[in-house]
Scaffold this motif. Structure first.
Motif, PDB file in Angstrom:
ATOM      1  N   UNK A   1      13.282   9.690   1.624  1.00  0.00           N
ATOM      2  CA  UNK A   1      14.348  10.998   0.090  1.00  0.00           C
ATOM      3  C   UNK A   1      13.864  12.552   0.268  1.00  0.00           C
ATOM      4  N   UNK A   2      12.348  12.617   0.788  1.00  0.00           N
ATOM      5  CA  UNK A   2      12.354  14.327   0.708  1.00  0.00           C
ATOM      6  C   UNK A   2      12.837  15.308   1.920  1.00  0.00           C
TER       7      UNK A   2
ATOM      8  N   UNK B   1       1.068  -1.056   0.597  1.00  0.00           N
ATOM      9  CA  UNK B   1      -0.182   0.231   0.191  1.00  0.00           C
ATOM     10  C   UNK B   1       1.271   1.460  -0.659  1.00  0.00           C
ATOM     11  N   UNK B   2       0.205   2.188   0.062  1.00  0.00           N
ATOM     12  CA  UNK B   2       1.026   3.720  -0.090  1.00  0.00           C
ATOM     13  C   UNK B   2       1.356   4.212   0.989  1.00  0.00           C
ATOM     14  N   UNK B   3       1.057   3.813   2.088  1.00  0.00           N
ATOM     15  CA  UNK B   3       2.108   4.035   3.439  1.00  0.00           C
ATOM     16  C   UNK B   3       3.157   3.276   3.411  1.00  0.00           C
ATOM     17  N   UNK B   4       3.101   2.255   3.107  1.00  0.00           N
ATOM     18  CA  UNK B   4       4.403   1.303   3.117  1.00  0.00           C
ATOM     19  C   UNK B   4       5.654   1.928   2.694  1.00  0.00           C
ATOM     20  N   UNK B   5       5.209   2.359   1.226  1.00  0.00           N
ATOM     21  CA  UNK B   5       5.437   3.557   0.380  1.00  0.00           C
ATOM     22  C   UNK B   5       6.292   4.786   1.067  1.00  0.00           C
ATOM     23  N   UNK B   6       4.713   5.281   1.821  1.00  0.00           N
ATOM     24  CA  UNK B   6       5.798   7.151   2.233  1.00  0.00           C
ATOM     25  C   UNK B   6       6.772   6.340   3.233  1.00  0.00           C
ATOM     26  N   UNK B   7       6.712   5.725   4.216  1.00  0.00           N
ATOM     27  CA  UNK B   7       7.582   5.600   5.466  1.00  0.00           C
ATOM     28  C   UNK B   7       8.974   5.000   5.319  1.00  0.00           C
TER      29      UNK B   7
ATOM     30  N   UNK C   1       2.528  11.546  -2.595  1.00  0.00           N
ATOM     31  CA  UNK C   1       3.713  11.806  -3.908  1.00  0.00           C
ATOM     32  C   UNK C   1       2.236  12.324  -4.996  1.00  0.00           C
ATOM     33  N   UNK C   2       0.877  12.354  -4.359  1.00  0.00           N
ATOM     34  CA  UNK C   2      -0.170  12.784  -5.502  1.00  0.00           C
ATOM     35  C   UNK C   2       0.761  14.096  -6.283  1.00  0.00           C
ATOM     36  N   UNK C   3       1.169  15.065  -5.378  1.00  0.00           N
ATOM     37  CA  UNK C   3       1.705  15.816  -5.560  1.00  0.00           C
ATOM     38  C   UNK C   3       2.994  16.020  -7.330  1.00  0.00           C
ATOM     39  N   UNK C   4       3.035  14.640  -7.178  1.00  0.00           N
ATOM     40  CA  UNK C   4       3.995  14.962  -8.090  1.00  0.00           C
ATOM     41  C   UNK C   4       3.273  14.983  -9.609  1.00  0.00           C
TER      42      UNK C   4
END
Length: 167
Positions: A88-89, A76-82, A99-102
């Protein structure tokens, strides 16, 4: 090169990919609109990134991106964010953004480079370019400094033509 876009990812090995038809696609959602499931033109940098990724996951199956810590598909997206996005940010000194803001960064960059708003609307899955004009309109005028030049060249005779015609 064109790729299909679904909520679960890009086409695998150049074949059309449907998140709806893939039972292994965890958390797959149907697109908001018919235009949401679409083919997009992959720009050279995106093609190069996918080619580089191919060495890591091509023989593993349909998933293009895997969690590098587990070697398994992302859950899921939470795992990618964490695991990836937030670190990286922080490393590059950019304040947090989803990430949607890309998607918005991509749109404003394309318009600033002079790409057609109609083409961009198709790339982003909009039914027409009015959403692009409303949301990103401020990027369009700066993108085309010679706006009107084509019409002038077509409709306004040059000085040579005016002199020859006796005007």
């Amino acid at each position: 090169m064109r790729a299909s876009v679904g909520r679960c990812g890009l086409a695998a090995r150049g074949r059309p990919y449907s998140a709806r038809a893939d039972p292994g696609c965890r958390g797959a959602e149907t697109p908001k609109t018919k235009r949401g499931a679409r083919e997009v033109k992959l720009l050279q940098l995106a093609r190069e990134a996918l080619q580089a990724q191919k060495a890591h996951t091509y023989l593993r199956g349909a998933e293009i991106f895997l969690n590098p810590r587990t070697g398994e598909p992302w859950t899921g997206d939470q795992a990618i964010r964490k695991t990836m996005w937030t670190p990286i940010l922080k490393r590059v000194g950019v304040r947090y953004r989803r990430p949607y803001q890309t998607r918005h960064t991509y749109a404003s960059m394309m318009l600033t480079c002079g790409e057609s708003p109609v083409w961009l609307a198709q790339q982003m899955g909009h039914s027409d370019f009015t959403m692009i004009a409303r949301t990103y309109g401020r990027w369009i005028p700066d993108a085309v400094p010679d706006a009107g030049g084509k019409a002038e060249a077509l409709f306004v005779p040059s000085r040579t033509q005016r002199r020859a015609g006796g005007r």
